[in-house]
Design a protein around this motif. Structure first.
Motif: not given
Length: 445
Positions: A201-206, A417-420
């Motif tokens: 879910a997290y990877l698809a979201d990003r 930002l991408l690390g947030m």
């Protein structure tokens, strides 16, 4: 299916009377127990009536896992080391608590006892990986996972646990497509692997694959395996799709489980506000501008040592704290004189504010300043972040970094930002586009 027919058609979950409760029984039973508040209360009542020792204590520990009370689960099952179901359940609870080092020997024993079963081996390898990352955050995940898979039976790579670990390896190598393929394959083989559903879910979201992310988050919630981070991420994604009522329901679940969770309560209030048909967006913009200014710390301004110390002792830390005070209140404080008062009044004047100013008047004053023609000394970097009109997700991210102006935002790089949390490439492109309208770029671009 009605509640009545569900009672007839679905097998009852009898943890305390079942002859030999397995972890699969616990996993299936959790969905039933947490389906309604009544079912949960009944199960808790049964659990409380049992002793903490002996066989009743063992089953009480298993019940604690069902209720996600992992600390109690670990404590109650510790005396039953060597019991396969107790050890596996305790290991899963330890993983949920972020204690992989303690879970590893339990999974290892089970893996050695059942070398051809993927679940304990997968648990052992995941615990080893997580423990290593805690010990050495710069660990080469790709190399470690590759080594793990070489030491596993040939068919392990095709199991849900094996596909999950291959997904972790691909994600570490920034191969998003391959990682998602492995995670989704693992999901299809075993949707109850919480860590796998979260990563998918997290990877698809990003990656901007919202439909995939929503599907994974929804599955985790339905199976009652979603933890707090998953549920909050799910709620944010629902809000991004204007599904505010569903988002509010998710935040409400988190808030009810932990009434002290301020973040969940804040998100819930936001979602409920968005559900209001008579919501005044113009007023909200005014309020946002006001709140951004009122949150500015007093330490951001050049004050004399005496004025700064006096304000600190009076528990005045932000402009918002300051505006609500009157001149008489400040002057009545020891060592606070006319010189300090004039310093304060000048600070407020630059923001269009004054001491003892009613909130409605403050809102009107800030709005009036926002409508003034742009002068020669104006700088887009001094504009409020509300001027960008960002999506909820992007706005929350820059606010969590302490950004109040566009100048604050461009101090950060794309990598930062991408690390947030909850901030992916879609949000990054949105932010870049909005900044470009003001001829601004992120650091390093």
């Amino acid at each position: 299916m009605t509640e009545a027919t569900a009672t007839i058609d679905e097998p009852a979950f009898e943890l305390f009377t079942d002859e030999n409760p397995t972890f699969a029984l616990l996993q299936n039973g959790r969905t039933m127990v947490l389906a309604t508040a009544k079912e949960r209360a009944n199960f808790q009542s049964q659990m409380k009536s049992k002793a903490d020792t002996g066989e009743e204590g063992r089953r009480k520990g298993l019940a604690a896992w069902v209720l996600s009370d992992y600390e109690k689960c670990v404590a109650l099952l510790a005396p039953h080391q060597g019991d396969d179901v107790a050890d596996y359940t305790r290991a899963k609870a330890l993983m949920a608590l972020g204690r992989p080092g303690e879970a590893l020997p339990l999974f290892k024993r089970l893996s050695d006892s059942y070398p051809d079963v993927a679940r304990p081996r997968g648990g052992a390898l995941e615990a080893q990986l997580e423990a290593k990352l805690i010990e050495a955050p710069d660990t080469d995940v790709a190399a470690l996972v590759e080594e793990m898979l070489k030491g596993a039976p040939d068919d392990f790579a095709d199991s849900a646990e094996g596909r999950y670990l291959q997904g972790r390896r691909a994600e570490f190598m920034n191969d998003t497509q391959s990682a998602l393929e492995h995670y989704l394959a693992a999901r299809d083989l075993d949707p109850t692997l919480r860590g796998n559903l979260f990563r998918a879910a997290y990877l698809a979201d990003r990656a901007g694959l919202d439909s995939v992310a929503l599907e994974c988050y929804q599955m985790a919630v339905q199976l009652k395996i979603a933890d707090r981070p998953m549920m909050l991420n799910y709620g944010v994604l629902l809000e991004d799709h204007s599904r505010d009522e569903e988002a509010a329901a998710i935040y409400d679940m988190v808030a009810r489980l932990d009434p002290t969770d301020e973040r969940a309560r804040l998100y819930l209030a936001d979602a409920r506000s968005a559900m209001d048909m008579f919501y005044d967006e113009d007023l909200e913009r005014k309020e946002d501008k006001l709140n951004q200014i009122l949150r500015i710390p007093i330490t951001d301004f050049e004050l004399s040592v005496r004025a700064r110390n006096c304000l600190s002792k009076m528990q005045i830390h932000t402009l918002g704290d300051l505006v609500c005070r009157t001149e008489q209140e400040l002057l009545s404080y020891k060592n606070f004189g006319e010189t300090s008062l004039n310093e304060i009044k000048e600070i407020l004047r630059t923001k269009g504010l004054r001491l003892g100013m009613p909130r409605e008047e403050a809102v009107a004053s800030i709005e009036a300043r926002a409508r003034r023609p742009v002068g020669e000394d104006s700088d887009p970097r001094n504009r409020s972040i509300t001027d960008l009109q960002l999506s909820i997700r992007a706005r929350r991210t820059v606010e969590s970094l302490g950004c109040l102006t566009l100048g604050d935002i461009i101090k950060h790089s794309a990598d930062e930002l991408l690390g947030m949390p909850n901030f992916g490439n879609t949000s990054l492109q949105e932010l870049r586009s909005k900044l470009a309208e003001h001829n601004l770029k992120l650091t390093g671009e």
